[in-house]
Design a protein around this motif. Structure first.
Motif, PDB file in Angstrom:
ATOM      1  N   ARG A  23       0.877  -1.169   0.000  1.00  0.00           N
ATOM      2  CA  ARG A  23       0.000   0.000   0.000  1.00  0.00           C
ATOM      3  C   ARG A  23       0.910   1.214   0.000  1.00  0.00           C
ATOM      4  N   LEU A  24       0.569   2.202  -0.823  1.00  0.00           N
ATOM      5  CA  LEU A  24       1.375   3.405  -0.938  1.00  0.00           C
ATOM      6  C   LEU A  24       0.469   4.620  -0.839  1.00  0.00           C
ATOM      7  N   TRP A  25       0.841   5.542   0.034  1.00  0.00           N
ATOM      8  CA  TRP A  25       0.062   6.762   0.252  1.00  0.00           C
ATOM      9  C   TRP A  25       0.933   7.965  -0.098  1.00  0.00           C
ATOM     10  N   ASN A  26       0.322   8.979  -0.614  1.00  0.00           N
ATOM     11  CA  ASN A  26       0.988  10.253  -0.848  1.00  0.00           C
ATOM     12  C   ASN A  26       0.520  11.186   0.262  1.00  0.00           C
ATOM     13  N   SER A  27       1.083  10.991   1.457  1.00  0.00           N
ATOM     14  CA  SER A  27       0.623  11.753   2.625  1.00  0.00           C
ATOM     15  C   SER A  27       1.659  11.686   3.742  1.00  0.00           C
ATOM     16  N   LYS A  28       1.365  12.410   4.802  1.00  0.00           N
ATOM     17  CA  LYS A  28       2.195  12.395   5.998  1.00  0.00           C
ATOM     18  C   LYS A  28       2.316  10.953   6.502  1.00  0.00           C
ATOM     19  N   PRO A  29       3.523  10.517   6.882  1.00  0.00           N
ATOM     20  CA  PRO A  29       3.698   9.126   7.313  1.00  0.00           C
ATOM     21  C   PRO A  29       3.012   8.833   8.649  1.00  0.00           C
ATOM     22  N   MET A  30       2.538   7.614   8.756  1.00  0.00           N
ATOM     23  CA  MET A  30       1.862   7.154   9.968  1.00  0.00           C
ATOM     24  C   MET A  30       2.603   5.934  10.518  1.00  0.00           C
ATOM     25  N   GLN A  31       2.430   5.703  11.794  1.00  0.00           N
ATOM     26  CA  GLN A  31       3.069   4.573  12.468  1.00  0.00           C
ATOM     27  C   GLN A  31       2.061   3.441  12.649  1.00  0.00           C
ATOM     28  N   HIS A  32       1.472   3.017  11.542  1.00  0.00           N
ATOM     29  CA  HIS A  32       0.526   1.906  11.579  1.00  0.00           C
ATOM     30  C   HIS A  32       0.476   1.232  10.210  1.00  0.00           C
ATOM     31  N   PHE A  33      -0.074   0.023  10.206  1.00  0.00           N
ATOM     32  CA  PHE A  33      -0.414  -0.654   8.961  1.00  0.00           C
ATOM     33  C   PHE A  33      -1.918  -0.504   8.794  1.00  0.00           C
ATOM     34  N   SER A  34      -2.361  -0.206   7.592  1.00  0.00           N
ATOM     35  CA  SER A  34      -3.792  -0.045   7.346  1.00  0.00           C
ATOM     36  C   SER A  34      -4.301  -1.211   6.503  1.00  0.00           C
ATOM     37  N   MET A  35      -5.509  -1.653   6.845  1.00  0.00           N
ATOM     38  CA  MET A  35      -6.107  -2.806   6.178  1.00  0.00           C
ATOM     39  C   MET A  35      -7.559  -2.503   5.867  1.00  0.00           C
ATOM     40  N   ARG A  36      -7.991  -2.818   4.643  1.00  0.00           N
ATOM     41  CA  ARG A  36      -9.392  -2.600   4.273  1.00  0.00           C
ATOM     42  C   ARG A  36     -10.283  -3.476   5.144  1.00  0.00           C
ATOM     43  N   HIS A  37     -11.294  -2.836   5.732  1.00  0.00           N
ATOM     44  CA  HIS A  37     -12.187  -3.556   6.641  1.00  0.00           C
ATOM     45  C   HIS A  37     -13.584  -3.747   6.058  1.00  0.00           C
ATOM     46  N   ARG A  38     -14.181  -2.650   5.564  1.00  0.00           N
ATOM     47  CA  ARG A  38     -15.542  -2.757   5.017  1.00  0.00           C
ATOM     48  C   ARG A  38     -15.768  -1.626   4.027  1.00  0.00           C
ATOM     49  N   ARG A  39     -16.819  -1.813   3.254  1.00  0.00           N
ATOM     50  CA  ARG A  39     -17.188  -0.818   2.249  1.00  0.00           C
ATOM     51  C   ARG A  39     -18.626  -0.413   2.489  1.00  0.00           C
ATOM     52  N   SER A  40     -18.910   0.877   2.442  1.00  0.00           N
ATOM     53  CA  SER A  40     -20.243   1.381   2.793  1.00  0.00           C
ATOM     54  C   SER A  40     -21.345   0.846   1.889  1.00  0.00           C
ATOM     55  N   ILE A  41     -21.077   0.680   0.598  1.00  0.00           N
ATOM     56  CA  ILE A  41     -22.141   0.221  -0.301  1.00  0.00           C
ATOM     57  C   ILE A  41     -22.291  -1.303  -0.321  1.00  0.00           C
ATOM     58  N   HIS A  42     -21.340  -2.009   0.270  1.00  0.00           N
ATOM     59  CA  HIS A  42     -21.418  -3.473   0.381  1.00  0.00           C
ATOM     60  C   HIS A  42     -20.968  -3.879   1.785  1.00  0.00           C
ATOM     61  N   PRO A  43     -21.708  -3.480   2.819  1.00  0.00           N
ATOM     62  CA  PRO A  43     -21.239  -3.729   4.192  1.00  0.00           C
ATOM     63  C   PRO A  43     -21.119  -5.212   4.535  1.00  0.00           C
TER      64      PRO A  43
END
Length: 174
Positions: A60-80
C-alpha cells in the motif's frame, strides 16, 4: 477518483519511486501482479525476486504524511456484508491458503519515502480478535456514498524487531 485508477496509479508509483528508493535493501527484480489471479484471490500485489526464493508482497502506498501503523481494508459502505482484506486474510490463514509473505506500507512525504514492512501472517494473527477495537479511517471511492473503511494496526502492537522501517530520500526510476 475511481478504485481502478487508484490501483493502477499506485502500481505506477511503486515502480517509479519505491523500487528505486529501496533498491539497497531490495536489489532484486519486482513484478506486478495487478489484475492477475494471485492478486484478485490472494491479495498479492508484487513478487520480489532477490537472492533465494521469490517473496510475495502486499503493498500500500500513500501520498501523505507518514503514519506509524499498517492499514487494512475492513468494510465498504455500499457493500457492508462483503468481507475485505481483514476477513479474507484471516479466512485464508485459517484454511491454510496462500497469503503474501510480506506487507509493505509506504508514505511519500516531502520527497522522502517512509516504509514499514512486516510479515503478513504476523500482522493478521496479531490483530485477530482486536479488529473491533482498532481505530479506522475511510477513503472515498467512485462516489461520496461509496466509502472504504480501513482499520489501523499501530506499530506498537508488534515487537519492534518485527517491523523493518526504511526512511530514505525518494529516488526516481524509469
Amino acid at each position: 477518483m475511481s478504485t481502478q485508477f487508484r490501483l493502477s496509479e499506485s502500481d505506477r508509483l511503486w515502480f517509479r519511486y519505491v523500487v528505486p528508493t529501496i533498491s539497497e535493501q531490495y536489489p532484486g527484480a519486482w513484478r506486478s501482479t495487478l489484475g492477475d489471479a494471485i492478486d484478485l484471490e490472494n491479495g498479492i500485489d508484487y513478487i520480489y525476486q532477490g537472492d533465494g526464493e521469490p517473496r510475495t508482497v502486499s503493498a500500500r502506498l500513500w501520498n501523505s504524511k507518514p503514519m506509524q501503523h499498517f492499514s487494512m481494508r475492513h468494510r465498504r459502505s455500499i457493500h457492508p456484508e462483503m468481507g475485505l482484506e481483514i476477513a479474507s486474510r484471516l479466512d485464508s490463514i485459517a484454511r491454510g491458503e496462500q497469503i503474501s509473505d510480506l506487507t509493505m506500507e509506504g508514505f511519500i512525504y516531502k520527497r522522502k519515502l517512509y516504509m514499514g514492512i512486516i510479515d503478513t501472517r504476523l500482522l493478521y494473527t496479531t490483530i485477530e480478535g482486536l479488529v473491533p477495537f482498532l481505530s479506522e479511517f475511510y477513503v472515498t471511492n467512485d462516489s461520496p456514498k461509496d466509502l472504504t473503511f480501513f482499520k489501523r494496526a499501530p506499530f506498537s502492537l508488534f515487537p519492534a524487531e518485527s517491523i523493518q522501517k526504511i526512511i530514505r530520500p525518494v529516488r526516481i526510476g524509469p
